[in-house]
Motif scaffolding. Structure first.
Motif, PDB file in Angstrom:
ATOM      1  N   ASP A  34       0.845  -1.194   0.000  1.00 55.21           N
ATOM      2  CA  ASP A  34       0.000   0.000   0.000  1.00 55.21           C
ATOM      3  C   ASP A  34       0.880   1.244   0.000  1.00 55.21           C
TER       4      ASP A  34
ATOM      5  N   HIS B  94       5.646   4.216   0.563  1.00 54.99           N
ATOM      6  CA  HIS B  94       4.878   3.349   1.468  1.00 54.99           C
ATOM      7  C   HIS B  94       4.835   3.932   2.877  1.00 54.99           C
TER       8      HIS B  94
ATOM      9  N   THR C  62      -3.453   6.915  -4.571  1.00 56.36           N
ATOM     10  CA  THR C  62      -3.258   5.886  -3.557  1.00 56.36           C
ATOM     11  C   THR C  62      -3.392   4.517  -4.218  1.00 56.36           C
TER      12      THR C  62
ATOM     13  N   LYS D 133      -3.036   0.068  -3.619  1.00 53.86           N
ATOM     14  CA  LYS D 133      -3.086  -1.045  -2.678  1.00 53.86           C
ATOM     15  C   LYS D 133      -2.095  -2.128  -3.092  1.00 53.86           C
ATOM     16  N   LYS D 134      -1.613  -2.890  -2.141  1.00 51.32           N
ATOM     17  CA  LYS D 134      -0.715  -4.003  -2.427  1.00 51.32           C
ATOM     18  C   LYS D 134      -1.369  -4.921  -3.455  1.00 51.32           C
TER      19      LYS D 134
ATOM     20  N   GLN E  47      -2.104  -4.204  -6.550  1.00 53.45           N
ATOM     21  CA  GLN E  47      -2.778  -3.469  -7.617  1.00 53.45           C
ATOM     22  C   GLN E  47      -1.861  -3.348  -8.834  1.00 53.45           C
TER      23      GLN E  47
END
Length: 114
Positions: free
Chosen positions: A26, A51, A76, A78-79, A81
């Motif tokens: 993220d 991060h 933003t 997310k892990k 993505q």
């Protein structure tokens, strides 16, 4: 460590052009564009994700023509993505992702974060 003039910190992950590149965690995208450190006409497309205030990951040699980069600065993520696609931009002899981890302003061994 290396002593050749093209040595760089990070790891190269070989994959075909167009392979999806995923965010490693993220964060917030802080840069998308050509790396300013390469000479004109030989610049790699990169994405940099923060991060935390002291940890960033860098993704280089991305494709931005047939597979446009999917994120923009300030976004933003997310892990996991998809942020971009593997390419051959910049100085490279074959398609691969060059992945680097910057901790407290210094590049560190990215294998510690796998």
């Amino acid at each position: 460590q290396g002593s050749c003039d093209h040595f760089h910190r990070g790891i190269d992950i070989v994959a075909p052009v167009g392979t999806a590149v995923h965010a490693s965690g993220d964060g917030v995208v802080v840069f998308v564009g050509y790396t300013p450190w390469d000479p004109p006409g030989d610049r790699a497309w990169i994405v940099i994700i923060a991060h935390s205030t002291n940890l960033t990951t860098w993704y280089a040699h991305l494709d931005n023509s047939s597979h446009p980069i999917r994120v923009s600065a300030g976004q933003t993520v997310k892990k996991g993505q998809v942020i971009a696609y593997n390419g051959m931009t910049g100085r490279t002899t074959g398609p691969h992702l060059h992945w680097m981890v910057e901790l407290n302003g210094s590049f560190v061994n990215p294998r510690l974060f796998l």
